[in-house]
Design an enzyme around this catalytic site. Structure first.
Site, mmCIF file in Angstrom:
data_model
loop_
_atom_site.group_PDB
_atom_site.id
_atom_site.type_symbol
_atom_site.label_atom_id
_atom_site.label_comp_id
_atom_site.label_asym_id
_atom_site.label_seq_id
_atom_site.Cartn_x
_atom_site.Cartn_y
_atom_site.Cartn_z
ATOM 1 N N SER A 127 0.828 -1.207 0.000
ATOM 2 C CA SER A 127 0.000 0.000 0.000
ATOM 3 C C SER A 127 0.862 1.256 0.000
ATOM 4 O O SER A 127 1.965 1.273 0.562
ATOM 5 C CB SER A 127 -0.870 -0.020 1.258
ATOM 6 O OG SER A 127 -1.408 1.250 1.522
ATOM 7 N N TYR A 152 -1.920 -1.498 11.066
ATOM 8 C CA TYR A 152 -2.187 -1.959 9.694
ATOM 9 C C TYR A 152 -1.032 -1.566 8.768
ATOM 10 O O TYR A 152 -0.480 -2.397 8.050
ATOM 11 C CB TYR A 152 -3.504 -1.353 9.179
ATOM 12 C CG TYR A 152 -3.607 -1.338 7.683
ATOM 13 C CD1 TYR A 152 -3.942 -2.479 6.975
ATOM 14 C CD2 TYR A 152 -3.328 -0.167 6.955
ATOM 15 C CE1 TYR A 152 -4.007 -2.472 5.592
ATOM 16 C CE2 TYR A 152 -3.396 -0.146 5.578
ATOM 17 C CZ TYR A 152 -3.730 -1.311 4.896
ATOM 18 O OH TYR A 152 -3.780 -1.299 3.531
ATOM 19 N N LYS A 156 2.050 -3.779 6.607
ATOM 20 C CA LYS A 156 2.424 -3.670 5.189
ATOM 21 C C LYS A 156 3.940 -3.512 5.063
ATOM 22 O O LYS A 156 4.588 -4.153 4.248
ATOM 23 C CB LYS A 156 1.706 -2.492 4.517
ATOM 24 C CG LYS A 156 0.212 -2.688 4.349
ATOM 25 C CD LYS A 156 -0.111 -3.819 3.373
ATOM 26 C CE LYS A 156 -1.581 -4.139 3.293
ATOM 27 N NZ LYS A 156 -1.883 -5.430 2.657
#
Ligand code: UFG
Length: 355
Positions: A127, A152, A156
């Site tokens: 991302s 989160y 990544k």
């Protein structure tokens, strides 16, 4: 012989669009999903779009190593695209352990099985969040990563590093030096850094299916337009941008899916220059929240109930991609216009409502 791709999280929003494009490009696909954040609606849509009733679907949790190992024993897998992960930023702050356990463990298992079953090509769904807030826009793949601002985002970054370390460590597998290790093999990796995926398949048979109140802008817009939500809040109109609202790079989900086909093809055709490569997947065009809302109204010929609200905690002012590398190296470029994309998002919402 057809190459086979394992798509973990393949029943979800991006996974289902990628499955369609892979099949249409001539790949065999095995879909693995534990259905923790979706149902079979999109998988059924994939079967309709492709006219294929025989796509293997494995209801497994990638956090269970034995299940992943069994898949690799059962199918000859040439590449894995790993989507299976949780993705709600706010929830990850409230429940970090849930995010670390699920997002890291599932990927570790995929990599372990890849390495132990003769090696594999692994595409990781990353991302733009890894870039954080920066003044140097657009961001290239060389732009430094910033410390993650949520668990989160941290998963990544960590998964990118785990992939890159695994690629390095397994590079010698299968060579003469390591010949004694028989079934182990090298892992090659690509990380695709998505900007803001939006829209739906032009057939309106697959699209985003958020559970509960949507966190993301476009599903909130379409649900407001259909009457499921009363009013869209535009978070902040006092940002230092031309109209005061945040700037993002909205990438059509079908274009995004095609980037996966280009990346997987590069891997299975042994065209990689480095065993670990990173690509931005965006349009290179910044669009403001207000512009997006106004375009949605214009294209779909309706008025949206919206109001300006305070800034949302954790939002960055602006980010968009420099997609040059993906174009040069993968031969991939975003094609659909924002108008087409926003029309597809609305068509999908209407399809869900049975209209
Ligand atoms: N927004 C609103 N109202 C809403 C929802 C969103 O105004 O109801 C605004 C946000 O403030 C932001 C823009 O719309 O300016 C886009 O928001 P999204 O939530 O759709 O997307 P984000 O850019 O916040 O999120 C994306 C990815 C995440 C990733 C994050 C990191 O979806 O996976 O970037 O910044 F973690």
């Amino acid at each position: 012989m057809k190459k086979r791709v394992l798509v973990s999280g393949g029943a979800g929003y991006i996974g289902s669009h990628v499955t369609v494009e892979l099949i249409q490009a001539g790949f065999d696909v095995v879909v693995a999903d534990n259905l923790s954040n979706c149902d079979l609606t999109c998988f059924e849509g994939v079967k309709k779009i492709t006219g294929r009733d025989d796509i293997p679907f494995e209801k497994i949790d990638c956090c269970d190593y034995e299940s992943v190992n069994r898949l690799f024993s059962e199918f000859r897998i040439d590449a894995v695209i790993h989507f299976a992960a949780f993705k709600a930023v706010g929830e990850s702050v409230a429940e970090p352990l849930k995010y670390y356990r699920n997002n890291l463990l599932s990927f570790l298992n995929i990599l372990e099985a890849s390495r132990l079953h003769g090696g594999c090509n692994v595409l990781f769904s990353s991302s733009a969040t890894v870039y954080g807030e920066t003044d140097k826009l657009p961001v290239t793949e060389e732009s430094p990563r910033q410390p993650a601002t949520s668990p989160y985002g941290n998963t990544k970054q960590m998964c990118e590093d785990i992939l890159s370390d695994t690629v390095k460590a397994t590079a010698a597998y299968g060579s003469e030096v390591m010949a004694g290790l028989d079934k182990t093999g090298p892992v090659k990796g690509i990380a695709l850094r998505y900007f803001n995926p939006i829209g739906a398949h032009p057939s309106a048979l697959i699209g985003e299916l958020p559970r509960g109140v949507p966190n993301n802008l476009v599903p909130y817009i379409t649900q407001t337009a259909i009457g499921k939500r009363e009013c869209l809040s535009i978070f902040g109109n006092d940002y230092p941008t031309p109209d005061g609202t945040c700037l993002r790079d909205y990438i059509d989900v079908v274009d995004l899916a095609k980037a996966h086909v280009a990346a997987v093809s590069r891997m299975v055709e042994n065209k990689m220059e480095d065993s670990y490569e990173i690509f931005n997947v965006g349009t290179g065009r910044p669009v403001s929240v207000l512009e997006l809302v106004n375009t949605f109204e214009r294209v779909n010929n309706l008025r949206l109930n919206y109001r300006f609200a305070p800034r949302r905690e954790g939002d960055i002012t602006a980010i968009w991609a420099d997609p040059t590398r993906a174009e040069k190296v993968l031969g991939w470029k975003a094609q659909r216009t924002i108008e087409e994309t926003l029309a597809s998002a609305w068509a999908w919402e209407k399809h869900l409502a049975g209209k």
